[in-house]
Design a protein around this motif. Sequence first.
Motif: not given
Lengths: 317, 275
Positions: B113-124
């Motif tokens: 998981l990209n540590p700089r992104l919020k979960v919402v951005d990762i899933v989207m």
Amino acid sequence: MVLAVASKGLSVGYEEVDGVLWAVRDVSIEVKAGETFCLAGESGSGKSTIAGAIAGILPPHTVTKGELYINGRTVIRDETRDYEGIRGRVVTYVPQSPGASLNPYMTIEEQFYSVLKSLYGLNKRESKERAKVYLQMVELDPDSVLDDYPHELSGGMQQRAAIALALSTGARILVADEPTSALDAHLRLQIVEELSRLRRETGVTLVFISHDLLLAGAICDRMAVMYAGVVAEVGGARAILEKPLHPYTLMLVESTPRLDRRKQLKPFLGEPPKPGELTNGCPFFNRCPSRLTVCAVKMPPLMSIGGERHVACWLYE
Amino acid sequence: MWHVGSTNDSMHVELKKVNAGYYTIEGFKSIRRKYVQVLNEVSLRIRDGERVAIIGESGSGKTTLLKVMLGLLQPVSGEVWVLGQNIYNMPKRDRWRITHKIGYVPQDPFRSLNPRLKVVDIVMEPLERSKFSEKERVERVSEAFKMVQLHESVLNYYPSQLSGGMMQRVLIARSIVHDPEMILLDEPTSALDVSTQAQIISLLNSIQERLDCTMITVTHDLPVAQYLADRVVILHKGSIVEEGGFEEVIRDPKSEHARHIILSYTLSVNSTNLL
């Protein structure tokens, strides 16, 4: 009866900015000389912290309470820790990942020399002779392995070399911290068989740390199941797996995948509490299907159920 | 013209005599590239809606096989048909139109998981190239979160605030948010504890049933494979040495290596007759 390891109300914590986070709380266990004893549990249960306390390799920012004895000698009494003459000589440690723990810049022969010179002042010839004996004991060919660097060995060979290195110190207590978790099934079998054979032949006491209950049941005489830093249940390994008493052990056994479709997997929800979230009650309270009112406010002590079986649960009061 | 359909449309994946590997660099004074072959003449057919496990030891080529199916590693020879298209026989820029229909859950949730992104951005992220409006995207993320049984407040977390089990759920949500026709899972439970592992196994099966998609799981853990697959493919040194129904292979393994894997597992845990 000689006890290889005994703890009385042992608590181990780590100093953080906000205070001490207790990873192990009020643990009392006894390991008999020559037996294989397993500390089983999931991540964060405190099993590796206890392994570190027994092996004498706790980091400097650790805080301790209670007592720990190795072969009858006190090594921890509250804040005082003294492993002089114990660490490496009486107790030795086999790490989880041999690839990461063997020095990549040294050949296997140099690794033995480094350990045996610092412990016993052996010279190169003497340490090489001793290395050959112990490498043969773990069924490695000394002529081909001694000149190798760790990266030239397979995962299973690295783990065998790490076991040989630990045994070469002459220590009578071997603490093996998840020695097979990084290995494939067939290598896991080799290492488990190797450890069982070595224990039979050399009579060492083996403290085996594992998250794999079935593997622990196969190799160990007795087992302590840990949850969130406390001991949930202690007893014969086979007895615990065949008839788990603590609700946590029962759920752990039922949620372990097995090669048998008839036994349906029963997942249980939630996650263990973090060290900072612990209350005075039972740490399993929120996930327990059999919880009582008292469980929320009072931690159950480890109660004897008869024989060598003990369980920390108010259901058995 | 790359748009040529497979002869058999019910096949979601079809590999024909695939040879694949990597270039490594060796030498100290004079550096040279050396080709290391990982997959040897691999032929495999996976039907629409099947649950298949690919089992093998470390280095047997399991992850390489997944990379080939995902369009990430071009084989040196052979054909790779995914969802009816020969994916390495089309321009690279168009390959995503096929591989986009695959959901992928990588091996290590702690490093995926990209540590700089919020979960919402990762899933989207998988919806970026889709035609969905912003509102529809939010709805899809919310639906995926419901399916993986995560509370919506987690959407605003960063990966470092999640436990291992939650990270794995986020990765699964990311892999299903675009309604994939096929999900590829690389050792989905190997980094998890027993209780979390059981939760994830049960979750994956319910998702597969609900989406009615093909599910291919790579694992070295035989009991885990049993719960996630009906058919098993055993890989050894880059070649398929056995395949068949799970029960059938366990009961009567034909190849020496399959016997070895089953025996290794059985012996290492069976001294207390717990199987």
